[in-house]
Design an enzyme around this catalytic site. Structure first.
Site, mmCIF file in Angstrom:
data_model
loop_
_atom_site.group_PDB
_atom_site.id
_atom_site.type_symbol
_atom_site.label_atom_id
_atom_site.label_comp_id
_atom_site.label_asym_id
_atom_site.label_seq_id
_atom_site.Cartn_x
_atom_site.Cartn_y
_atom_site.Cartn_z
ATOM 1 N N ASP A 1 40.263 32.924 46.104
ATOM 2 C CA ASP A 1 40.059 34.140 45.425
ATOM 3 C C ASP A 1 40.281 35.230 46.373
ATOM 4 O O ASP A 1 39.726 35.221 47.583
ATOM 5 C CB ASP A 1 38.946 34.144 44.812
ATOM 6 C CG ASP A 1 38.982 34.098 43.186
ATOM 7 O OD1 ASP A 1 39.967 34.626 42.721
ATOM 8 O OD2 ASP A 1 37.737 33.957 42.572
ATOM 9 N N ASP B 1 36.307 30.649 35.727
ATOM 10 C CA ASP B 1 36.877 29.628 36.648
ATOM 11 C C ASP B 1 36.697 28.282 36.369
ATOM 12 O O ASP B 1 37.117 27.290 37.061
ATOM 13 C CB ASP B 1 36.491 29.904 38.200
ATOM 14 C CG ASP B 1 37.005 31.211 38.581
ATOM 15 O OD1 ASP B 1 38.036 31.741 38.280
ATOM 16 O OD2 ASP B 1 36.221 32.079 39.445
ATOM 17 N N THR C 1 43.298 41.085 28.055
ATOM 18 C CA THR C 1 43.741 42.537 27.788
ATOM 19 C C THR C 1 43.834 43.332 29.269
ATOM 20 O O THR C 1 44.640 44.053 29.595
ATOM 21 C CB THR C 1 42.892 43.287 27.002
ATOM 22 O OG1 THR C 1 41.636 43.476 27.590
ATOM 23 C CG2 THR C 1 42.754 42.973 25.551
ATOM 24 N N ARG C 2 43.027 42.879 30.167
ATOM 25 C CA ARG C 2 42.990 43.105 31.558
ATOM 26 C C ARG C 2 42.712 44.782 31.543
ATOM 27 O O ARG C 2 43.398 45.497 32.246
ATOM 28 C CB ARG C 2 44.107 42.895 32.308
ATOM 29 C CG ARG C 2 43.845 41.304 32.500
ATOM 30 C CD ARG C 2 44.823 40.491 33.420
ATOM 31 N NE ARG C 2 45.741 41.270 34.432
ATOM 32 C CZ ARG C 2 46.924 41.703 34.176
ATOM 33 N NH1 ARG C 2 47.743 41.418 33.119
ATOM 34 N NH2 ARG C 2 47.645 42.438 35.279
ATOM 35 N N PHE D 1 35.739 44.338 29.885
ATOM 36 C CA PHE D 1 36.834 43.673 30.587
ATOM 37 C C PHE D 1 36.957 42.189 29.979
ATOM 38 O O PHE D 1 36.252 41.591 29.833
ATOM 39 C CB PHE D 1 36.621 43.743 32.137
ATOM 40 C CG PHE D 1 38.214 43.277 32.727
ATOM 41 C CD1 PHE D 1 38.945 44.090 32.930
ATOM 42 C CD2 PHE D 1 37.756 41.842 33.073
ATOM 43 C CE1 PHE D 1 40.006 43.651 33.719
ATOM 44 C CE2 PHE D 1 39.001 41.242 33.722
ATOM 45 C CZ PHE D 1 40.182 42.225 33.981
ATOM 46 N N SER D 2 38.414 41.947 29.488
ATOM 47 C CA SER D 2 38.583 40.841 29.120
ATOM 48 C C SER D 2 39.885 40.226 29.957
ATOM 49 O O SER D 2 40.756 41.081 30.423
ATOM 50 C CB SER D 2 38.836 40.531 27.547
ATOM 51 O OG SER D 2 40.086 40.762 27.376
ATOM 52 N N ASP E 1 30.622 50.057 33.478
ATOM 53 C CA ASP E 1 31.059 48.909 34.090
ATOM 54 C C ASP E 1 30.159 48.763 35.358
ATOM 55 O O ASP E 1 30.006 49.323 36.024
ATOM 56 C CB ASP E 1 32.488 49.436 34.394
ATOM 57 C CG ASP E 1 33.238 48.668 35.247
ATOM 58 O OD1 ASP E 1 32.469 47.433 35.543
ATOM 59 O OD2 ASP E 1 34.362 48.565 35.434
ATOM 60 N N LYS F 1 40.480 52.264 31.542
ATOM 61 C CA LYS F 1 41.212 51.991 32.750
ATOM 62 C C LYS F 1 41.669 50.441 33.181
ATOM 63 O O LYS F 1 41.119 49.692 32.455
ATOM 64 C CB LYS F 1 40.233 52.466 33.918
ATOM 65 C CG LYS F 1 39.081 51.628 34.275
ATOM 66 C CD LYS F 1 38.413 52.028 35.336
ATOM 67 C CE LYS F 1 37.189 51.009 36.056
ATOM 68 N NZ LYS F 1 36.139 50.619 35.092
ATOM 69 N N GLU G 1 33.627 47.472 41.504
ATOM 70 C CA GLU G 1 34.705 48.536 41.517
ATOM 71 C C GLU G 1 34.229 49.686 40.523
ATOM 72 O O GLU G 1 34.557 50.796 40.684
ATOM 73 C CB GLU G 1 35.817 47.616 41.035
ATOM 74 C CG GLU G 1 36.304 46.966 42.210
ATOM 75 C CD GLU G 1 35.960 45.634 42.050
ATOM 76 O OE1 GLU G 1 34.965 45.481 41.166
ATOM 77 O OE2 GLU G 1 36.413 44.501 42.702
#
Lengths: 188, 594, 689
Positions: free
Chosen positions: C316, C531, C389-390, C385-386, C353, C403, C357
């Protein structure tokens, strides 16, 4: 059990091919191209009678003949029905005794100086037709004396009976004893 | 070595190496079922053969079926040969009217030829009819060789194939090996041998007069044929004069060539390739050595081609060459030096006991290392009469497991088993799960490789041990002391490793050797063969691991040297004690002048 | 941050030596020793010498009693040294397990009736908790079992497990939700769903693993054992063969005596690969232990060895190649919007969020643009966040703040009817991406406002590590959700071999499968739930201890420090284990050469005095020669214990060089060392004999 049929039939087929057709073909071709060799490279006398093979040695012990190497063939030396070596080990006491007696025989026959090892050591087949040039040379005096010939003449015959290296590379120069002795006899 | 001998030896290896590649490629094509220049000639017959025998060309076998077909075929071969030997007196082509073999001798001989050993406890010219030689023995020279080649091809497929359980069809591999490889080469070789004087006829034996009649002592026999003995137990002899001699005949050339080409080694005559009718000139000698090493050498290239990297084959060939040449050098050195015990008697020259003069000394010694490095076992010199150190060379070559070129097929598969072991240990040493030719070496491969390389050694250790304390076994020795021990050790080494040569002083035609020897030959042949096929089956099913920087290259010099070391260490550790009581102590004795 | 555990336990700590000594005698029990067939044979051999010693005492044996007695003692010592080596290796693990067990004192848990704060609970013992129970853990309390945080966030001290004294945040949702039984909540309260029944918890497994109780032999170990057993069998037969051969030789030579049973047994033990067989179990156990010292728990020995074989490493980007988290460093407006406008929208989109970040965006907005917004309006809806769709963001006050990656944000505003995309957007995004940073595009409804510059910092020294990996034949692939441009920039800077940009979970899975199909061994690190499938597929799967429960379950190695570069250490230890085994095998077998030269002339001298020439070491007497070989064979085991426990030093270099290097040390060294050793021992023995 599926494999039994091919097992048996393969045996039969290959016995026919490798055990029948193949040797027959080789024999046929050989007779056509190399008949003399295929039949044993025999030496014939003037009458055409086969008197021995040039490839197979014969026993000689008479002083008038060149002696071949000792032979460990069964029953008697150079018995081609009993090919084989002595299989004596190098430290075997019986063997050492036998070699000593062979050396003595040679000494008694007039050989002085070093004894060439081929004259006291038996060959692998018991049929080795050759001796080394050295082994022939140490015998020239004896043979010449026994036959009442000059040494030069005998030496010349030895040279004639010497086979050189094949293609100048292979093997060692060597003297064919049977051929040499037949030449000697033929002089008479 | 004189200059001529150097030229001869170097020329020999040049010829051998030049032939390896074309023959190797040809064999790869044959076994992969591709067209070759012989196909137009042979394919129709081949297909007819399959039809008659009920073989489907594309019917691939897994390892179990392949092994079963191989074992079953060998069983049938054994029964047939045993029957021929037992019924010899009733069969045709027997001009000398030889009787049947005793059952013990027939058993030993049949097993010996089926297992590609060709140990001979009989002498050909006085025991075997032409029918026995041709249809019995020569046929087995072909098929036992083809069997060995089929097995190694199956193993190579195991390395080359991915994720399959199929290894090919035994019948097809066996047939192709015989028809396309062994027969054509034999035909050419046989004609060449005849040109040199090897006989090829069906005449009865010939009797010729001796130039000088010879008188000798012959043991007297009683009515039953047993030697008579006097009151002191010494044999009674009578003086006999021989005025003529019988010269044996027969179809020798056709058998001589396959004897060498198939690394069989069973001689037509007792003296084997030392007999002037089997090996009459330096040129026939040269060809015969070449024939011995030809297929085992070329198979390494076939292997390289089939696994997709010829360098892998060259690496193995390099190991074989290294061991062969080193062995030759030692043998040549000690034989040239001669026997110091004879030097004391005024004798000068190399040790020529049991050697023929028409082959140069170097040529003779090359034959000796070739025939024992491969499992051929034909002899052009009597190994029993080599100097002790010299005798240890052929003995050691056999004890190493017949991998210095080795038998046709069997040499390469045993070498590959060694390579697996070497890869395993070296793989660990570099910190990776070991892999060879892209196949991971795991527990199953280890078991099978170990069985392959150790079976013969274990058989030798056990049986030679038994022999040394069994009175009838020890009574067979021709030479006393340490040399006698070497004879027995050599006998079992030779049989268990399917070589067939002997320290021939040992009288092996007694029940002890006939029967235990048969056992040794069977175990030494079939246990490794089946283990190899099992390994092939397991390898074929694995996926391929592509090489990376972390993979040990097995086609380069360091690995080849490591493999050589593994072979030598395994051999030395297994047999050093036995050798020290045989040839080593005898050599020290000889040098010590005792 | 200070580390206090696992406390370094010295190899020869009295706390370990004592019990290990006791254990080494317990392990002499044939029913246990049977597991090590070579040493089992040596034990039988030792027992035989006891009998011959007895016979010597009564005069029924040829050799003097002092000789058979001494041989017997040293043979027994050989076995005991072997069992001691294993006991010592286990002892270190046991000591550690004991300290772990202390933390597993009886804890009571507050089992909730409903998974909500404020629900009723009953107090139960930890051992009564079952899967899918919910418990409340408040400040100062121990977490009673492994589980997932489903509500709340808390500071947790995980020192008991990881040895890391700095507390970590555990919170519901996201990738930091897993908690481990035995750790302590320091602040706040959380609700935990229990995921393991008693006895199956992480701590339980860890204890049994490091105790070595559940240690199974790895395939490589079994394959090596096959080789060792075969060699032992051969040497057994070699020795058995000498007896009849010597009987014959005595007759043939007319002098001397056949080799006695005691000497044959001594020879057998010397030849058998006792050195490697004795140390084999210890090597494996010690390897696990070394990993544990590095705060890595391997769930099987097989996983460690597989790590040694890895050809492809999936890393990663975040946290492994770059320093932890990206930080927002600038807002770059586009299409005529102001910075303020952009900052406000970015703040709105990031308020809920909780990723680092996201928080860094909030921090930047507040610090540099004076934004004060603390909480959302009541009608606000969080768009999490998925991976598909990112995008993430908030719907609040009738506006949709988003965003995300450039392409996904653009796609999103288009679905809302945006007709034009600001013309300078592409330039800005490209510029940021090319610099190796991450451009995050911010939108409000159908309007694209600008770009957040999230900066990535490549870790210092990472290039050297990748270079090492390359020289070992391991290919590194960086996995990142970044766009290809960004990914390429970072990949180039970090010098990885390849990268997978904009990776979705199924992309990772596919990448692993493709590599495996091509025959490669694939290792990967991961922590997120998404993961888990890829981890399960990888041959070596390292989960971060901070990761989610599914990730930890899918992995076969757990990194307690949650430091992804640990994979390199794991590979190293895996290789070390194999190398140590290989090297000691070679050493052990090479030793036999010298032993032959010591024993063969000695035992056959009475039959053939000529063989004295083979006594190239000039050992004093036959008996002292044999004794010296036996003693050397025994003492070499404890001398090599430190090497077995520490492992062969690992040097990253190409395979061929490594082989030659190790062959010179262990092969050639293995031949020379015993010549020197046996000669030295003989000189000492000679003083007494």
């Amino acid at each position: 059990m599926k494999e039994i049929r091919p097992a048996i039939l393969m045996l039969i087929m290959f016995s026919a091919i490798c055990g029948g057709i193949y040797p027959a073909v080789v024999t046929g071709i050989s007779y056509a191209i190399f008949p003399k060799e295929a039949k044993g490279s025999f030496i014939t006398d003037k009458s055409g009678k086969e008197i021995g093979s040039a490839l197979i040695g014969q026993p000689f012990s008479d002083p008038k003949y060149f002696w071949p190497r000792p032979s460990a063939a069964t029953d008697f030396g150079y018995n081609s029905m009993g090919s084989g070596g002595s299989n004596s080990g190098p430290t075997n006491p019986d063997y050492l005794k036998m070699v000593a007696s062979r050396v003595k025989t040679l000494r008694d026959s007039g050989v002085s100086g070093p004894v060439p090892s081929d004259l006291i050591q038996a060959s692998a087949s018991g049929l080795d037709p050759h001796i080394t040039q050295e082994a022939a040379n140490v015998q020239i005096a004896r043979v010449a004396k026994a036959r009442g010939m000059s040494e030069e003449r005998v030496t010349k015959l030895v040279t004639q009976a010497t086979e050189e290296r094949r293609l100048s590379i292979f093997g060692e120069p060597r003297v064919n004893v049977l051929v040499l002795n037949l030449k000697l006899d033929a002089l008479k | 070595m004189n200059m001529y001998e150097w030229v001869e030896i170097i020329f020999f290896f040049v010829v051998l190496l030049v032939l390896v590649k074309p023959l190797g490629i040809f064999m790869a094509r044959v076994y992969q079922g591709e067209r070759t220049f012989l196909s137009p000639l042979l394919a129709p017959g081949e297909n007819l053969l399959y039809r008659i025998c009920g073989v489907e060309k594309d019917d691939e076998m897994d390892w179990k079926r392949y092994a079963w077909a191989m074992v079953l075929f060998n069983l049938v071969l054994f029964v047939a040969l045993f029957a021929i030997l037992m019924l010899q007196h009733l069969l045709p082509l027997n001009p000398q009217k030889f009787p049947a073999f005793s059952w013990q001798l027939a058993l030993n001989t049949a097993i010996s030829f089926v297992t590609n050993t060709n140990w001979q406890a009989y002498s050909g010219e006085t025991a075997a009819s032409y029918f026995t030689q041709m249809v019995g023995l020569a046929v087995h020279n072909f098929v036992s060789a083809a069997t060995g080649m089929a097995i190694v091809i199956a193993l190579i497929r195991g390395f080359a194939r991915r994720k399959t359980s199929m290894l090919g069809n035994f019948w097809v591999d066996m047939t192709r090996g015989t028809l396309y490889i062994l027969l054509p080469l034999s035909l050419i070789g046989a004609i060449f041998l005849v040109s040199q004087g090897v006989i090829q006829n069906f005449s009865a034996y010939k009797t010729v007069p001796l130039v000088q009649a010879i008188t000798y002592d012959k043991p007297k026999l009683d009515d039953k044929g047993n030697p008579l003995k006097d009151a002191k137990g010494n044999p009674v002899t009578e003086s006999v004069t021989a005025k003529e001699v019988t010269i044996p005949m027969g179809p020798v050339a056709s058998q001589e060539v396959i004897k060498e080409l198939g690394t069989n080694g069973g001689g037509f005559f007792n003296a084997n390739s030392a007999h002037p009718f089997e090996n009459p000139t330096p040129l026939s000698h040269f060809l015969e050595i070449l024939l011995i090493l030809l297929i085992p050498g070329a198979l390494t290239y076939t292997f390289g081609v089939m696994v997709g990297n010829p360098r892998q084959g060259w690496a193995l060939l390099g190991v074989m060459l290294l061991l062969l040449i080193a062995s030759f050098a030692v043998l040549q050195g000690v034989e040239v030096s001669g026997n110091p015990l004879l030097a004391k008697l005024g004798v000068q020259g190399a040790n020529l006991e049991g050697k023929e003069l028409r082959f140069s000394l170097a040529g003779t010694n090359l034959f000796t290392v070739a025939t024992t490095g491969t499992s051929c076992g034909a002899v052009a010199a009597m190994h029993d009469s080599l100097t002790p150190m010299g005798g240890m060379i052929p003995l050691s070559l056999i004890l190493l497991g017949e991998i210095v070129f080795g038998g046709v097929g069997s040499g390469l598969y045993t070498m590959l088993a060694f390579a697996v072991i070497a890869v395993f240990v070296s793989g660990l040493m570099i910190g990776r799960t070991p892999e060879y030719l892209g196949k991971k070496i795991e527990v199953r491969e280890m078991w099978m490789s170990i069985i392959t390389i150790l079976t013969a050694g274990i058989v030798v250790l056990i049986l030679s041990g038994i022999a040394m304390i069994t009175p009838p076994a020890a009574a067979s020795m021709a030479n006393p002391g340490a040399h006698g021990l070497s004879e027995v050790l050599y006998a079992f080494a030779s049989m268990a490793n399917n070589n067939g040569s002997a320290f021939a002083g040992l009288n092996a035609n007694v029940n002890f050797y006939n029967i235990l020897g048969s056992l040794a030959m069977i175990l030494g042949r079939y246990v490794p063969a089946v283990a190899v096929l099992a390994m092939a089956g397991s390898l074929a099913e694995k996926k391929y691991v592509p090489p990376s920087l972390g993979t040990l290259p097995t086609d380069k010099v360091p690995f080849a040297l490591w493999l050589t070391l593994v072979i030598l260490i395994v051999g030395a550790l297994t047999f050093f004690p036995a050798l020290s009581l045989g040839p080593i102590v005898e050599q020290l004795t000889m040098l010590g002048g005792k | 941050m200070s580390k206090h555990a696992p406390e370094p336990i010295s190899m020869f700590d009295a706390r370990i030596m004592g019990p290990a000594l006791l254990d080494s005698f317990k392990k002499l029990d044939p029913r246990i020793l049977w597991r090590n067939p070579v040493m089992f044979c040596v034990e039988i051999a030792s027992a035989i010498t006891l009998v011959t010693f007895g016979m010597s005492l009564t005069g029924a044996n040829r050799e003097p009693a002092w000789f058979t007695g001494t041989v017997s003692v040293w043979l027994w010592l050989t076995v005991i040294f072997a069992t001691f080596a294993e006991a010592l290796a286990e002892g270190r693990g046991k000591a550690r397990a004991a300290s772990l067990r202390k933390t597993r004192t009886d804890v009571t848990a507050k089992r909730l009736n409903k998974p909500k704060f404020g629900s009723d609970y009953t107090l139960v013992g930890a051992n009564q908790l079952r899967k899918d129970d919910y418990i409340l853990v408040e400040a100062g309390e121990l977490i009673a079992g492994d589980g997932d945080v489903i509500a709340g966030a808390a500071l947790v001290n995980e020192a008991a497990v990881t040895g890391e004294s700095a507390p970590v945040v555990r919170e519901s949702g996201g990738d930091r939700s897993a908690v481990t039984g035995g750790t302590t909540v320091i602040a706040n309260a959380i609700i935990v769903r229990i995921t393991a029944n008693p006895g199956e918890t992480f701590l339980d497994r860890m204890i049994s693993l490091i105790e070595g109780a559940k240690r199974r032999k790895t395939p490589n170990e079994i394959a090596l054992e096959v080789l060792l057993i075969a060699l032992t069998l051969v040497f057994l037969l070699v020795c058995a063969n000498i007896s009849p051969l010597s009987i014959y030789s005595v007759k043939a030579a007319g002098q001397g005596t056949p080799v006695s049973l005691t000497i044959l047994v001594a020879l057998f033990v010397c030849l058998a690969p006792t050195t490697i067989a004795a140390l084999l179990p210890a090597i494996g156990i010690a390897g696990m232990d070394r990993l544990f010292q590095k705060n890595v728990i391997a769930l099987s020995g097989r996983a460690i060895e597989a790590a040694g074989d890895v050809n492809v490493l999936l890393l990663d980007k975040t946290g492994t190649i770059t320093l932890g988290n990206r930080e927002a460093v600038a807002f770059v407006p586009v299409g005529g919007h102001s910075e303020q406008e952009l900052a406000e929208a970015a703040l709105m989109a990031s308020l809920t969020d909780e990723t680092p970040e996201g928080r860094s965006v909030v921090v930047l907005a507040k610090q540099q643009y004076g934004m004060k917004q603390e909480s959302l309006l009541p009608d606000a809806e969080t768009i999490a966040f998925s991976a598909d769709t990112r995008l993430s963001g908030v719907n609040a006050g009738g506006k949709q703040y988003r965003k995300g990656a450039a392409d996904s944000t653009v796609a999103f505003v288009k679905t809302l009817g945006a007709k034009t995309i600001p013309s300078n957007l592409e330039d800005v995004v490209d510029k940021i991406a090319r610099a190796g940073a991450t451009p995050l595009v911010v939108s409000c409804d159908a309007e694209i406002l600008g770009v957040i510059n999230l900066k990535d910092i490549v870790k210092g020294g990472i290039q050297e590590r990748f270079q090492q990996l390359r020289s070992m034949g391991i290919k590194t692939i960086m996995i990142t959700g970044d766009n290809p441009l960004t990914a390429a920039a970072i990949a180039a800077e970090a010098q990885v071999d390849d990268f997978l940009a904009q990776a979705k979970p199924e992309d990772k899975l596919r990448l692993i499968r493709e590599n495996q199909e091509a025959g490669y061994m694939v290792a990967m690190t991961g922590d997120g739930t998404n993961d888990a499938p890829a981890l399960a597929q990888a041959d070596v799967a390292v989960a971060m201890n901070t990761g989610t429960q599914p990730a930890r379950e899918a992995a076969n190695i757990i990194d307690l420090d949650s430091n992804p570069t640990k994979l390199l250490d794991i590979v190293e230890v895996g290789k070390q284990i194999l190398m140590t085994r290989g090297n000691l095998t070679t050493f052990s077998i090479s030793n036999d050469v010298a032993k032959y030269f010591a024993i063969i002339p000695a035992m056959l001298l009475s039959i053939y005095p000529q063989l004295g020439l083979l006594n190239i070491m000039h050992l004093a007497t036959p008996l002292s020669a044999i004794l010296s070989a036996v003693i050397f064979n025994a003492v070499i085991i404890p001398l090599l214990v430190p090497l077995a426990l520490k492992g062969t030093k690992f040097r990253p270099m190409p395979a061929e060089k490594l082989l030659i290097h190790n062959l010179l040390i262990y092969g050639v060294g293995g031949i020379i060392a015993p010549f020197v050793g046996i000669k030295a021992i003989d000189m000492v023995v000679g003083m007494f004999v």
